[in-house]
Scaffold this motif. Structure first.
Motif, PDB file in Angstrom:
ATOM      1  N   ALA A   1      54.237  54.489  80.639  1.00  0.00           N
ATOM      2  CA  ALA A   1      53.387  53.364  80.602  1.00  0.00           C
ATOM      3  C   ALA A   1      53.528  52.496  79.413  1.00  0.00           C
ATOM      4  N   LEU A   2      53.511  53.107  78.237  1.00  0.00           N
ATOM      5  CA  LEU A   2      53.445  52.479  77.011  1.00  0.00           C
ATOM      6  C   LEU A   2      54.971  52.197  76.878  1.00  0.00           C
ATOM      7  N   GLN A   3      55.954  52.924  77.178  1.00  0.00           N
ATOM      8  CA  GLN A   3      57.326  52.558  77.008  1.00  0.00           C
ATOM      9  C   GLN A   3      57.606  51.206  77.840  1.00  0.00           C
ATOM     10  N   ALA A   4      57.176  51.058  79.092  1.00  0.00           N
ATOM     11  CA  ALA A   4      57.385  49.797  79.748  1.00  0.00           C
ATOM     12  C   ALA A   4      56.570  48.904  79.289  1.00  0.00           C
ATOM     13  N   ILE A   5      55.285  48.807  78.834  1.00  0.00           N
ATOM     14  CA  ILE A   5      54.944  47.724  78.206  1.00  0.00           C
ATOM     15  C   ILE A   5      55.523  47.283  77.154  1.00  0.00           C
ATOM     16  N   GLU A   6      55.875  48.188  76.096  1.00  0.00           N
ATOM     17  CA  GLU A   6      56.590  47.597  75.199  1.00  0.00           C
ATOM     18  C   GLU A   6      57.885  46.809  74.800  1.00  0.00           C
ATOM     19  N   ALA A   7      58.696  47.328  76.232  1.00  0.00           N
ATOM     20  CA  ALA A   7      59.991  47.003  76.758  1.00  0.00           C
ATOM     21  C   ALA A   7      59.769  45.655  77.395  1.00  0.00           C
ATOM     22  N   ALA A   8      58.677  45.612  78.001  1.00  0.00           N
ATOM     23  CA  ALA A   8      58.470  44.170  78.562  1.00  0.00           C
ATOM     24  C   ALA A   8      58.158  43.037  77.656  1.00  0.00           C
ATOM     25  N   GLY A   9      57.852  43.567  76.264  1.00  0.00           N
ATOM     26  CA  GLY A   9      57.376  42.641  75.329  1.00  0.00           C
ATOM     27  C   GLY A   9      55.763  42.250  75.531  1.00  0.00           C
ATOM     28  N   ARG A  10      55.109  43.062  76.093  1.00  0.00           N
ATOM     29  CA  ARG A  10      53.596  42.821  76.605  1.00  0.00           C
ATOM     30  C   ARG A  10      52.655  43.627  75.579  1.00  0.00           C
ATOM     31  N   GLY A  11      53.142  44.444  74.696  1.00  0.00           N
ATOM     32  CA  GLY A  11      52.296  45.182  73.910  1.00  0.00           C
ATOM     33  C   GLY A  11      51.256  44.333  72.959  1.00  0.00           C
ATOM     34  N   GLY A  12      51.301  43.042  72.941  1.00  0.00           N
ATOM     35  CA  GLY A  12      50.298  42.218  72.259  1.00  0.00           C
ATOM     36  C   GLY A  12      49.128  41.892  73.164  1.00  0.00           C
ATOM     37  N   GLU A  13      49.377  42.034  74.363  1.00  0.00           N
ATOM     38  CA  GLU A  13      48.224  41.568  75.199  1.00  0.00           C
ATOM     39  C   GLU A  13      47.013  42.337  75.278  1.00  0.00           C
ATOM     40  N   GLY A  14      46.930  43.599  74.486  1.00  0.00           N
ATOM     41  CA  GLY A  14      45.929  44.452  74.158  1.00  0.00           C
ATOM     42  C   GLY A  14      45.467  45.626  75.201  1.00  0.00           C
ATOM     43  N   ILE A  15      46.667  45.634  76.111  1.00  0.00           N
ATOM     44  CA  ILE A  15      46.486  46.829  77.401  1.00  0.00           C
ATOM     45  C   ILE A  15      46.174  47.939  76.799  1.00  0.00           C
ATOM     46  N   VAL A  16      44.937  48.566  76.877  1.00  0.00           N
ATOM     47  CA  VAL A  16      44.526  49.924  76.434  1.00  0.00           C
ATOM     48  C   VAL A  16      45.052  50.974  77.448  1.00  0.00           C
ATOM     49  N   ILE A  17      45.594  51.893  76.919  1.00  0.00           N
ATOM     50  CA  ILE A  17      46.265  53.154  77.437  1.00  0.00           C
ATOM     51  C   ILE A  17      45.619  54.432  77.075  1.00  0.00           C
ATOM     52  N   THR A  18      45.016  55.261  78.037  1.00  0.00           N
ATOM     53  CA  THR A  18      44.629  56.557  77.649  1.00  0.00           C
ATOM     54  C   THR A  18      45.207  57.747  78.466  1.00  0.00           C
ATOM     55  N   GLY A  19      45.367  58.931  77.760  1.00  0.00           N
ATOM     56  CA  GLY A  19      45.917  59.998  78.477  1.00  0.00           C
ATOM     57  C   GLY A  19      44.944  61.222  78.537  1.00  0.00           C
ATOM     58  N   ILE A  20      45.374  62.220  78.924  1.00  0.00           N
ATOM     59  CA  ILE A  20      44.773  63.424  78.657  1.00  0.00           C
ATOM     60  C   ILE A  20      45.809  64.647  78.282  1.00  0.00           C
ATOM     61  N   ASP A  21      45.440  65.377  77.271  1.00  0.00           N
ATOM     62  CA  ASP A  21      46.274  66.586  76.728  1.00  0.00           C
ATOM     63  C   ASP A  21      46.628  66.364  75.109  1.00  0.00           C
ATOM     64  N   ALA A  22      46.710  65.333  74.839  1.00  0.00           N
ATOM     65  CA  ALA A  22      46.898  65.089  73.347  1.00  0.00           C
ATOM     66  C   ALA A  22      48.149  65.934  72.847  1.00  0.00           C
ATOM     67  N   ASN A  23      49.224  65.853  73.631  1.00  0.00           N
ATOM     68  CA  ASN A  23      50.366  66.588  73.185  1.00  0.00           C
ATOM     69  C   ASN A  23      50.956  65.600  72.057  1.00  0.00           C
ATOM     70  N   PRO A  24      51.805  66.525  71.038  1.00  0.00           N
ATOM     71  CA  PRO A  24      52.392  65.802  70.128  1.00  0.00           C
ATOM     72  C   PRO A  24      53.223  64.665  70.187  1.00  0.00           C
ATOM     73  N   GLN A  25      53.699  64.323  71.024  1.00  0.00           N
ATOM     74  CA  GLN A  25      54.237  62.748  71.255  1.00  0.00           C
ATOM     75  C   GLN A  25      53.296  61.761  71.535  1.00  0.00           C
ATOM     76  N   ALA A  26      52.187  62.107  72.091  1.00  0.00           N
ATOM     77  CA  ALA A  26      51.000  61.231  72.612  1.00  0.00           C
ATOM     78  C   ALA A  26      50.022  61.090  71.240  1.00  0.00           C
ATOM     79  N   ARG A  27      50.062  62.031  70.461  1.00  0.00           N
ATOM     80  CA  ARG A  27      49.293  62.029  69.197  1.00  0.00           C
ATOM     81  C   ARG A  27      50.044  61.222  68.049  1.00  0.00           C
ATOM     82  N   GLU A  28      51.396  61.031  68.318  1.00  0.00           N
ATOM     83  CA  GLU A  28      52.060  60.305  67.360  1.00  0.00           C
ATOM     84  C   GLU A  28      51.942  58.787  67.727  1.00  0.00           C
ATOM     85  N   ALA A  29      51.892  58.467  69.013  1.00  0.00           N
ATOM     86  CA  ALA A  29      51.961  57.242  69.646  1.00  0.00           C
ATOM     87  C   ALA A  29      50.298  56.716  69.332  1.00  0.00           C
ATOM     88  N   ILE A  30      49.441  57.488  69.566  1.00  0.00           N
ATOM     89  CA  ILE A  30      48.101  57.153  69.040  1.00  0.00           C
ATOM     90  C   ILE A  30      47.894  56.828  67.640  1.00  0.00           C
TER      91      ILE A  30
END
Length: 312
Positions: free
Chosen positions: A230-259
């Motif tokens: 979902a993060l990739q889609a939001i950023e690719a659509a140029g909508r990262g600045g809208e403040g769309i909040v994303i949460t996940g579960i697991d906190a794997n390394p890729q997720a930690r990096e994004a957070i």
């Protein structure tokens, strides 16, 4: 036969018996353990399988990890194969209700089956997992607080796997307590490739159908792969600045990096995968020692991860 000859014969016989006893002891000590999962492509599964193997290194176990590569039905035949091979214990990471035939064959053969983030079931000795109810409530309330209890939320769920299915049910209940929150869609992504790519595609379609800024306030994901997609889609659509909040579960390394980057992906919950794997190994050892396990589920503690502690 002379007394001396009889003494030598007795000594040799005793030595043979002693050797046989040592051999039998060694055979008993060498336990065969099978770990079976269709989800080894998922980072979380990889982590606790690796932790189980690490914990097993200090024991006289022969551990066989079997990956059915997304084929849940194949788990049944793999369990039956292990029953035929007369293993000492089986550990599964799959919805037990989908492999009942295999579990029943193990029970009939007297082989204990332990769930490792699987799901509670009468045919399992116990299930070692994180508290999915608590994790889902924590991330869902995080979302509700961040969007001030109002707006459209997209949920990524997966009902085929009990530990994840529970999270969706709890999150729905939390969001249901906020009359101004609307669940825009419940999305079940294809996880055959890990889940990120299909989640991105599905999120892109949702964004295209809701083009106005603010029309999507948050994305709640039952695990990290959909959140990352979902993060990739939001950023690719140029909508990262809208403040769309994303949460996940697991906190794997890729997720930690994004957070840690401080973008739309704001929070996840760290499961103690090593703890799950190590606890599963401990339970197997206790079962092999004929200890009765009274708990149907054994929960391993979790931790909320945000930008403040993502790099820890």
């Amino acid at each position: 036969m002379t007394r001396h000859a009889r003494a030598i014969r007795a000594l040799l016989a005793g030595t043979a018996l002693l050797a046989t006893g040592f051999s039998a002891t060694a055979a008993v000590a060498q336990s065969k353990i099978a770990v079976i999962t269709p989800y080894l492509s998922q980072p979380g599964t990889q982590f606790y399988v690796e932790a189980f193997e690490a914990a097993a290194e200090g024991k006289d176990w022969d551990v066989n990890v079997i990956d059915t590569a997304g084929d849940v039905a194949a788990v049944i035949s793999r369990i039956e194969d292990m029953v035929t091979q007369n293993v000492d214990a089986i550990v599964i990471n799959v919805d037990p209700t989908q492999v009942t035939a295999g579990l029943q064959s193990a029970k009939d053969a007297g082989i204990p089956v332990i769930g490792m983030d699987a799901g509670a079931d009468p045919l399992l000795v116990t299930n070692i997992t994180s508290n999915g109810y608590a994790m889902a409530a924590e991330t869902a309330t995080y979302v509700a607080d961040r969007i001030d209890g109002a707006g459209n939320v997209v949920m990524f769920v997966f009902e085929a796997f009990p530990p994840v299915q529970v999270r969706g049910v709890v999150a729905d209940a939390v969001f249901g307590n906020f009359p101004d929150i609307t669940i825009l869609d419940h999305v079940t992504p294809d996880v055959s490739d890990g889940g990120i790519a299909d989640s991105r595609a599905k999120m892109e379609a949702i964004l295209a159908a809701n083009p106005e800024p603010g029309s999507v306030k948050a994305v709640w994901a039952a695990w990290d792969q959909p959140a990352l997609g979902a993060l990739q889609a939001i950023e690719a659509a140029g909508r990262g600045g809208e403040g769309i909040v994303i949460t996940g579960i697991d906190a794997n390394p890729q997720a930690r990096e994004a957070i840690a980057a401080g973008g739309n992906f704001e929070a996840s919950v760290a499961q103690d995968f090593k703890g799950i794997g190590a606890t599963a190994a401990d339970v197997v050892a206790r079962v092999l020692a004929a200890e009765e396990i009274k708990q149907g589920s054994i929960y391993v503690p979790t931790q909320l991860i945000t930008a403040s502690n993502a790099a820890e």
